[in-house]
Design a protein around this motif. Structure first.
Motif, mmCIF file in Angstrom:
data_model
loop_
_atom_site.group_PDB
_atom_site.id
_atom_site.type_symbol
_atom_site.label_atom_id
_atom_site.label_comp_id
_atom_site.label_asym_id
_atom_site.label_seq_id
_atom_site.Cartn_x
_atom_site.Cartn_y
_atom_site.Cartn_z
ATOM 1 N N THR A 102 -17.540 -19.571 8.030
ATOM 2 C CA THR A 102 -16.524 -20.326 8.767
ATOM 3 C C THR A 102 -15.221 -20.376 7.989
ATOM 4 O OG1 THR A 102 -18.229 -21.669 9.846
ATOM 5 C CG2 THR A 102 -15.987 -22.572 9.796
ATOM 6 N N LEU A 103 -15.301 -20.583 6.687
ATOM 7 C CA LEU A 103 -14.102 -20.584 5.848
ATOM 8 C C LEU A 103 -13.332 -19.278 6.015
ATOM 9 C CD1 LEU A 103 -12.212 -21.538 3.560
ATOM 10 C CD2 LEU A 103 -13.883 -20.575 1.949
ATOM 11 N N LEU A 104 -14.020 -18.161 5.912
ATOM 12 C CA LEU A 104 -13.336 -16.868 6.000
ATOM 13 C C LEU A 104 -12.785 -16.640 7.404
ATOM 14 C CD1 LEU A 104 -12.478 -14.323 4.551
ATOM 15 C CD2 LEU A 104 -14.713 -13.332 5.064
ATOM 16 N N LYS A 105 -13.526 -17.048 8.416
ATOM 17 C CA LYS A 105 -13.062 -16.872 9.793
ATOM 18 C C LYS A 105 -11.764 -17.635 10.031
ATOM 19 C CE LYS A 105 -14.593 -17.436 14.597
ATOM 20 N NZ LYS A 105 -15.721 -17.864 15.473
ATOM 21 N N VAL A 106 -11.684 -18.868 9.556
ATOM 22 C CA VAL A 106 -10.460 -19.661 9.712
ATOM 23 C C VAL A 106 -9.333 -19.047 8.898
ATOM 24 C CG1 VAL A 106 -9.394 -21.918 9.379
ATOM 25 C CG2 VAL A 106 -11.757 -21.779 10.183
ATOM 26 N N THR A 107 -9.638 -18.622 7.679
ATOM 27 C CA THR A 107 -8.618 -18.042 6.797
ATOM 28 C C THR A 107 -7.977 -16.819 7.424
ATOM 29 O OG1 THR A 107 -9.761 -18.831 4.817
ATOM 30 C CG2 THR A 107 -8.229 -17.007 4.535
ATOM 31 N N GLU A 108 -8.775 -15.996 8.062
ATOM 32 C CA GLU A 108 -8.272 -14.724 8.586
ATOM 33 C C GLU A 108 -7.277 -14.884 9.737
ATOM 34 O OE1 GLU A 108 -11.926 -11.707 7.345
ATOM 35 O OE2 GLU A 108 -11.986 -12.716 9.296
ATOM 36 N N VAL A 109 -7.208 -16.060 10.312
ATOM 37 C CA VAL A 109 -6.232 -16.267 11.389
ATOM 38 C C VAL A 109 -5.025 -17.095 10.927
ATOM 39 C CG1 VAL A 109 -7.940 -16.029 13.206
ATOM 40 C CG2 VAL A 109 -7.440 -18.301 12.311
ATOM 41 N N VAL A 110 -4.959 -17.437 9.641
ATOM 42 C CA VAL A 110 -3.779 -18.128 9.114
ATOM 43 C C VAL A 110 -2.630 -17.121 9.058
ATOM 44 C CG1 VAL A 110 -2.765 -19.297 7.127
ATOM 45 C CG2 VAL A 110 -5.141 -19.771 7.784
ATOM 46 N N PRO A 111 -1.496 -17.396 9.681
ATOM 47 C CA PRO A 111 -0.393 -16.425 9.684
ATOM 48 C C PRO A 111 0.050 -16.067 8.261
ATOM 49 C CG PRO A 111 0.025 -18.183 11.267
ATOM 50 C CD PRO A 111 -1.162 -18.606 10.461
ATOM 51 N N ASP A 112 0.288 -14.786 8.037
ATOM 52 C CA ASP A 112 0.791 -14.320 6.739
ATOM 53 C C ASP A 112 2.119 -13.605 6.983
ATOM 54 O OD1 ASP A 112 1.226 -13.545 4.169
ATOM 55 O OD2 ASP A 112 -0.575 -12.313 3.967
ATOM 56 N N THR A 113 3.111 -14.394 7.352
ATOM 57 C CA THR A 113 4.454 -13.890 7.592
ATOM 58 C C THR A 113 5.394 -14.488 6.555
ATOM 59 O OG1 THR A 113 5.019 -15.736 9.051
ATOM 60 C CG2 THR A 113 3.992 -13.786 10.070
ATOM 61 N N GLY A 125 7.236 -23.472 -0.855
ATOM 62 C CA GLY A 125 7.121 -24.813 -0.324
ATOM 63 C C GLY A 125 6.147 -24.939 0.833
ATOM 64 N N MET A 126 5.687 -23.799 1.373
ATOM 65 C CA MET A 126 4.697 -23.838 2.442
ATOM 66 C C MET A 126 3.299 -23.999 1.837
ATOM 67 S SD MET A 126 6.657 -23.692 5.032
ATOM 68 C CE MET A 126 5.627 -23.343 6.462
ATOM 69 N N ALA A 127 2.326 -24.241 2.718
ATOM 70 C CA ALA A 127 0.977 -24.558 2.238
ATOM 71 C C ALA A 127 0.353 -23.433 1.427
ATOM 72 C CB ALA A 127 0.073 -24.906 3.426
ATOM 73 N N PHE A 128 0.616 -22.174 1.820
ATOM 74 C CA PHE A 128 -0.007 -21.042 1.156
ATOM 75 C C PHE A 128 1.040 -20.000 0.799
ATOM 76 C CE2 PHE A 128 -3.164 -22.642 4.301
ATOM 77 C CZ PHE A 128 -4.012 -23.239 3.382
ATOM 78 N N GLY A 129 0.783 -19.271 -0.293
ATOM 79 C CA GLY A 129 1.676 -18.208 -0.701
ATOM 80 C C GLY A 129 1.321 -16.911 -0.001
ATOM 81 N N PRO A 130 2.137 -15.890 -0.176
ATOM 82 C CA PRO A 130 1.837 -14.584 0.421
ATOM 83 C C PRO A 130 0.451 -14.101 0.001
ATOM 84 C CG PRO A 130 4.067 -14.620 -0.466
ATOM 85 C CD PRO A 130 3.410 -15.882 -0.932
#
Length: 214
Positions: free
Chosen positions: A163-174, A181-186
């Motif tokens: 489930t962790l990986l499934k959710v991660t894979e749809v987090v936008p990487d733009t 300052g955003m939640a996640f880095g490139p």
């Protein structure tokens, strides 16, 4: 999918989220006052700042799941007291109760820090926070030098790490979604055939091998 099926899916996801909180709590239980000034994998954040953010987010998501509108103030960092582990567990338990209530009611949730604020389906909301819980749990463990034990525990539970990986894979990487300052880095190159937790961390811009500079 019928309404019954949707409620069943939501309830199972809340159970997985509760398990993620249990594993993260076991890490936070080991935090001592002298650890709070340690650096964390979150650039510029000490362990204290990270835990203040995590506990504030648990409070904010709980309020949102109970029906609060898009109020950013609900997600304010919460200063940690002398027993940060107790605060983590208390707010985590309150969040689990709120998620169960929202899942039973099929309540959509306003999350003003995410994209347009929503409202988001409860299943998506729980998925967002499951990701946050495990990744920030890893952040805490990495700061303490105990990340390997958490990774092994999560990897041992197929439904949880899947489930962790499934959710991660749809987090936008733009560029916009991963700006400073955003939640996640490139995202980083996750490699092939590696552990799923490590892949999720890399996709979210974290180095799975991160250690504090000596």
């Amino acid at each position: 999918m019928t309404p019954y099926d949707m409620k069943h899916v939501a309830a199972k996801l809340v159970d997985l989220h509760a398990r993620s909180l249990d594993l993260a709590a076991e890490v936070v239980d080991t935090v001592r006052p002298e650890h709070l000034d340690l650096p964390s994998p979150c650039a510029g954040w000490t362990l204290r700042k990270l835990l203040e953010h995590v506990i504030g987010q648990q409070q904010g998501f709980a309020a949102a799941a109970r029906g609060a509108g898009p109020d950013l103030a609900l997600f304010t960092d919460a200063p940690v007291g002398p027993d940060v582990a107790a605060e983590f567990r208390r707010t985590g338990a309150e969040l689990t109760d709120a998620f169960r209530e929202a899942a039973a009611a099929e309540r959509a949730v306003w999350l003003p820090e995410i994209r347009d604020g929503g409202p988001f389906p409860i299943t998506q909301t729980v998925g967002f926070h499951l990701l946050d819980t495990l990744v920030h749990g890893w952040d805490v463990a990495a700061a303490l030098g105990t990340a390997e034990a958490l990774v092994a525990a999560v990897e041992a539970e197929d439904a949880l790490v899947g489930t962790l990986l499934k959710v991660t894979e749809v987090v936008p990487d733009t560029p916009e979604a991963r700006a400073p300052g955003m939640a996640f880095g490139p995202g980083l190159e996750p490699g092939q055939g590696g552990a799923r937790f490590a892949r999720a961390l890399a996709l979210l811009g974290r180095d799975p091998l991160w250690k504090a500079a000596s």
